[in-house]
Design an enzyme around this catalytic site. Structure first.
Site, PDB file in Angstrom:
ATOM      1  N   GLU A  29     -23.713 -58.371 -24.783  1.00 32.38           N
ATOM      2  CA  GLU A  29     -24.972 -59.109 -24.950  1.00 32.38           C
ATOM      3  C   GLU A  29     -25.389 -59.911 -23.727  1.00 32.38           C
ATOM      4  OE1 GLU A  29     -22.442 -59.312 -27.197  1.00 32.38           O
ATOM      5  OE2 GLU A  29     -23.184 -59.869 -29.184  1.00 32.38           O
ATOM      6  N   ASP A  77     -20.763 -58.421 -29.940  1.00 31.39           N
ATOM      7  CA  ASP A  77     -19.887 -59.214 -30.810  1.00 31.39           C
ATOM      8  C   ASP A  77     -19.614 -58.482 -32.118  1.00 31.39           C
ATOM      9  OD1 ASP A  77     -19.782 -61.244 -28.942  1.00 31.39           O
ATOM     10  OD2 ASP A  77     -21.503 -62.305 -29.789  1.00 31.39           O
ATOM     11  N   ASP A 125     -19.534 -59.553 -35.182  1.00 31.56           N
ATOM     12  CA  ASP A 125     -20.098 -60.077 -36.429  1.00 31.56           C
ATOM     13  C   ASP A 125     -21.366 -59.308 -36.785  1.00 31.56           C
ATOM     14  OD1 ASP A 125     -21.867 -60.953 -34.537  1.00 31.56           O
ATOM     15  OD2 ASP A 125     -21.466 -63.090 -34.830  1.00 31.56           O
ATOM     16  N   GLU A 181     -24.543 -60.020 -36.487  1.00 32.07           N
ATOM     17  CA  GLU A 181     -25.573 -60.008 -35.445  1.00 32.07           C
ATOM     18  C   GLU A 181     -25.193 -59.025 -34.346  1.00 32.07           C
ATOM     19  OE1 GLU A 181     -29.354 -61.673 -34.831  1.00 32.07           O
ATOM     20  OE2 GLU A 181     -27.912 -62.141 -36.404  1.00 32.07           O
ATOM     21  N   TYR A 216     -13.782 -66.059 -29.886  1.00 30.62           N
ATOM     22  CA  TYR A 216     -15.159 -66.028 -30.392  1.00 30.62           C
ATOM     23  C   TYR A 216     -15.445 -67.248 -31.253  1.00 30.62           C
ATOM     24  CZ  TYR A 216     -19.497 -63.986 -32.082  1.00 30.62           C
ATOM     25  OH  TYR A 216     -20.821 -63.746 -32.371  1.00 30.62           O
ATOM     26  N   ARG A 265     -17.956 -67.935 -33.458  1.00 22.73           N
ATOM     27  CA  ARG A 265     -18.636 -67.876 -34.757  1.00 22.73           C
ATOM     28  C   ARG A 265     -17.691 -67.230 -35.762  1.00 22.73           C
ATOM     29  NH1 ARG A 265     -22.903 -66.525 -31.167  1.00 22.73           N
ATOM     30  NH2 ARG A 265     -24.421 -68.219 -31.050  1.00 22.73           N
ATOM     31  N   HIS A 286     -12.538 -62.302 -37.699  1.00 19.18           N
ATOM     32  CA  HIS A 286     -12.183 -63.036 -36.493  1.00 19.18           C
ATOM     33  C   HIS A 286     -11.050 -64.004 -36.786  1.00 19.18           C
ATOM     34  CE1 HIS A 286     -15.426 -61.494 -34.124  1.00 19.18           C
ATOM     35  NE2 HIS A 286     -16.359 -61.972 -34.932  1.00 19.18           N
TER      36      HIS A 286
END
Length: 925
Positions: free
Chosen positions: A20, A106, A108, A110, A331, A333, A378
């Site tokens: 990203e 990532d 997750d 998103e 990470y 989040r 995670h």
């Protein structure tokens, strides 16, 4: 996912990795080495467009309202963002020379969605791999390359469903707020519920009534060693002494079988205990054990950074993002509080090395997730790597906030694998019988507690902070003297102390985040953005660290509670999160979930039906809150104000005139607007206006007023009829045309701010007429440019085109001559450092960005800015004519339009080579 390579394509050995962020790509590139090319998508490359941006043929279709196809399973209509078209072209170019594509966004929801969008847009014809990692270290990346997987379509479905439901929610509810409360407001699936939480806490504070209670505190010493300690009165005649927790928020005593002491009784008892003998009645010892807190999740990191470092949730997450992208932490989040085996071993090893083997328990500590819906696979947030770098080892690389946050994460992680703190707690009860006065013969029992830590354990590394709460005990860790039952004690001092119960504390960012987590509102990845949104929208402001709702938030929440009850209900909102989690886990389909949400299911009405059947909403009622029997607070176009509900009669005519009003200061918190304060504001409010006389030229009345932005004078122009307009000179006609308009047009009144030496009560008619005549034309310069003198927010000044020059006092506006002005302009303009040049005007805080709005002189003339968004002052508008409302509206319009899209000039085409001339057929005769 595509997996077949183009047969004809020659092998290059190039592996394209897409992440990203550019910072992340640079760090990863260092570890992957030769053969890998790492590029960044810079976040999402596609999103839902505004409906106004849709192609004309789609605007009238089932896609037109939301850019979502309501008739085709809520399929979103995505477009590549205008600022990402160049990036997409670059990625496609890189992909042409690659043999493999690694989507390393990532792990997750998103990140999974970004990977899917890349796949949809790039349409790769080479093998594609999904690569995820929790930290950016060489070891982690090597493990990731060995554990490649397919794209998780369930996670993509969950994220897409979340995006669509947020579009449906916002686009259906926000227009209702625009019509009934104020323009440019917004509603959101999570933000509206969180706003309600803040408003409800303020309502509790407004309804709160304090109660008084008294107790006694004494200082006592042993007769043999003389050691002293403090103790508080615990019981009188066997009844427990009432404390703050024994009263409700109405100020009523709810505690059962308690002694409620008032000031007289408390002071009488204190006096009667001054010279009596005290003795120890009991001594109780208990072992003390305290376990360390688990490693950080996103929520607990935001909470603790707020408590210990005074970081906002937004700054915590942006700092953590930088630490992650540069390979310092995992990470950021995550709902999980668990650690990998490598991390557990690293923490235990470091604790042993730094504090000693005895500080590490025999068994590894395992932490279970608090949330049953913990998302994403995670770890907890921890230092990166299979061995941790200490704060001292990163001090040269990290500075400021980044170092502080890394140190906090390191301490929490290491402490989580350390031994329990051990000690003992002692409670001493002592008492005496009062002698003399009104309290004679009463039995008074005091109590003292203290904890002695004998082994610090994890406390050697870290101790968790606490949020403010009511009825907190101020007892700290202390050592009590070694006494036994029946030991005599000497009272050095016994004092009566009065107390008042406290209202519920306002939320801080930390405590609101904790509340959101406990109620299952939102998700860790959205906490920081939700808090930023409600502050940017003007629903909540910060007062110190406390979050204070605005009056407009009260109106918004009231409307939603009355007409969209479910959508601000905590359990309903948490249930929506559970539904989205089921989609992520493959237990439900996003399209089915959206149908139930929007169209309804059985007896449950969907959002569409609720919006279509709202009925009448009384906007005045929604925006009104009674303060007393005769005063009501109203939320108006220019802010909150008080209005009397008692009719005011004209003394001469006996007719009802406009109700008395008073502005409410913007910095006055809602719970501070008590009936007494409201009456004070009404009593001290300046009169609406004072009649100064009649302008002998126009025949219009001239009045002085106190406005929201200071005192001013203005002329009162009566409403004009079509007949009046027809008889006016041509310049009064609309657009200068001699034909009278169909509707009466009212001329714009002349207005001017009072000088600093003037007041509403003292300004005269002549002074008012002079002020309203400004700007005063002095003449022209040699080039024919007109020079005027006028008054501004920062004092009097000369103006020639866009060149402004300050002059002395306001009175000079009417005395300065043309020659003096030319002399001033003959001197070079003092330009110094731009930061030292005062702005042309200043309008306070912008409700969206929270930054100060100013007007500055720019290269192409004056412009309005909040430091983020700039907009040129409209042509024909003087800076002095601008108002705060106009400035806010212009900035808001500019934000909606977005940055100016500059199209590159097409390269000059080379003249095409001339084609051989075609033979012309002979003309037909």
């Amino acid at each position: 996912m595509p997996s077949k390579a183009a047969a004809s394509k020659p092998k290059t050995g190039k592996k394209l990795v897409i992440v990203e962020s550019p910072a992340k790509s640079k760090t990863i590139a260092k570890y992957l080495g030769e053969g890998f090319v790492v590029e960044a998508s810079i976040g999402h490359i596609r999103d839902l467009p505004q409906p106004s941006e849709l192609p004309a043929e789609l605007k009238k279709s089932s896609i037109g309202k939301f850019a979502v196809d309501l008739e085709n399973d809520f399929k979103p209509y995505y477009v590549v963002s205008s600022d990402k078209k160049k990036k997409v072209a670059e990625l496609k170019a890189q992909l042409k020379d690659a043999d493999e594509l690694y989507l390393a966004t990532d792990g997750d929801r998103e990140g999974e969605a970004i990977a899917w969008h890349l796949l949809e847009v790039l349409k790769p014809k080479v093998p594609v791999h999904r690569m995820t990692f929790a930290e950016i270290t060489k070891e982690s990346l090597q493990r990731a390359l060995g554990n490649l997987r397919e794209l998780d379509t369930d996670l993509v479905d969950a994220q897409e469903t979340r995006r669509v439901v947020d579009r449906l929610f916002g686009y259906e509810l926000s227009p209702v707020l625009w019509r009934k409360v104020a323009p440019k407001l917004s509603a959101g699936r999570v933000q509206s519920v969180v706003t309600r939480m803040v408003v409800e806490r303020e309502r509790e504070r407004m309804a709160f009534r304090s109660a008084n209670y008294w107790d006694l505190a004494g200082t006592f010493s042993t007769t043999d060693t003389g050691e002293s300690f403090s103790a508080k009165l615990a019981a009188v005649d066997g009844k427990r002494v009432a404390s703050g927790r024994d009263f409700n928020d109405k100020g009523e005593l709810t505690g059962k079988n308690v002694a409620h002491l008032d000031e007289v009784a408390a002071k009488a008892l204190a006096t009667a205990l001054q010279d009596v003998s005290f003795a120890v009645r009991s001594v109780e010892h208990k072992p003390y054990t305290r376990r360390p807190a688990p490693p950080f999740t996103t929520s607990t990191l935001q909470q603790e950074a707020g408590r210990k470092l005074r970081f906002t949730s937004k700054s915590t997450m942006s700092t953590a993002q930088r630490l992650y992208e540069n390979g310092y932490i995992t990470y950021m989040r995550t709902d999980s509080s668990s650690l990998s085996d490598e991390a557990v071993n690293a923490a235990r090893r470091q604790a042993s090395e730094l504090y000693g083997p005895e500080f590490v328990p025999a068994a590894k500590r395992v932490y279970a997730n608090k949330s049953s819906n913990a998302q994403e696979a995670h770890e907890a947030i921890r230092p990166a790597g299979d061995s941790f770098r200490t704060p001292a080892q990163v001090a040269s690389a990290l500075r400021g906030d980044e170092f502080k946050l890394y140190e906090l994460i390191w301490k929490r992680t290491v402490a989580s694998q350390m031994a329990d703190a051990k000690g003992s707690t002692a409670t001493i009860k002592l008492g005496a019988t009062a002698a003399g006065g009104a309290a004679d013969g009463k039995d008074a029992e005091f109590s003292a507690s203290g904890t002695v830590i004998t082994f610090r354990g994890f406390l050697a590394a870290y101790e968790e902070g606490r949020d403010e709460s009511r009825n907190d005990s101020d007892d700290s860790d202390r050592r009590l003297p070694n006494v036994k039952e029946d030991d005599a004690l000497q009272a050095a001092e016994v004092q009566a102390n009065g107390h008042e119960t406290s209202p519920p504390p306002r939320f801080t960012e930390a405590s609101l985040t904790k509340e959101m987590e406990e109620r299952d509102i939102g998700r860790p990845s959205t906490y920081a953005s939700t808090l930023s949104t409600i502050m940017d929208r003007g629903y909540v402001r910060k007062q110190g660290s406390a979050l204070v709702p605005s009056w407009i938030a009260f109106s918004v929440v009231r409307l939603l509670e009355l007409h969209f009850t479910d959508y601000v209900d905590y359990e309903f909102t948490a249930g929506m999160e559970t539904g989205l989690d089921k989609i992520a886990n493959g237990q439900d389909k996003g399209s089915d979930w959206l149908k139930r949400f929007y169209f309804g299911d059985g007896d449950d009405a969907g959002l569409q039906s609720i919006v279509n059947n709202l009925g009448d909403i009384d906007a005045r009622e929604i925006n009104s809150m009674p303060i007393t029997d005769t005063l009501v607070l109203r939320v108006g176009k220019f802010g909150p104000y008080l209005e009397s509900t008692v009719p005011t009669l004209d003394a001469k005519t006996g007719e009802i005139i406009e109700a008395a009003r008073a502005n409410v200061p913007e910095d006055l918190a809602p719970d501070e607007l008590t009936p007494a304060k409201a009456q004070e504001l009404m009593d001290t409010a300046a009169p609406e206006e004072r009649l100064l006389g009649v302008d002998p030229v126009s025949g219009h009345s001239v009045v002085s007023k106190n406005g929201r932005y200071g005192p001013y004078v203005t002329e009162v122009i009566p409403e004009m009829t079509a007949e009046d307009i027809a008889n006016q000179p041509v310049e009064y006609y609309k657009n200068g045309k001699p034909k009278p308009p169909k509707k009466p047009v009212k001329a714009k009144p002349r207005t001017g701010s009072l000088f600093k030496t003037m007041t509403v009560d003292t300004v005269t008619l002549d002074e008012a007429l002079a002020i309203m005549s400004l700007p005063r034309v002095l003449g022209e310069d040699a080039e024919g440019n007109e020079i005027t003198v006028q008054n501004g927010r920062f004092g009097p000044y000369l103006k020639k085109g866009s060149d402004s020059r300050s002059i002395g006092t306001e009175e000079e506006i009417f005395t300065i001559t043309h020659e003096a002005a030319l002399a001033i302009y003959s001197q070079p303009k003092q330009r110094g450092a731009r930061a030292a040049v005062p702005p042309l005007a200043e309008f306070g805080e912008d409700p969206v960005s929270g930054k100060n709005i100013v007007v500055k002189e720019g290269r192409f003339g004056p412009y309005i800015t909040d430091g983020v968004t700039n907009i040129t002052v409209p042509r024909g508008t003087e800076v002095e004519q601008l108002t705060r409302e106009t400035a806010i509206e212009l900035l808001a319009d500019k934000r909606e339009r977005g940055p100016v899209k500059r199209t590159a000039k097409p390269a000059a085409k080379k003249p095409a080579a001339k084609a051989p001339a075609k033979k012309r057929a002979p003309a037909k005769k």
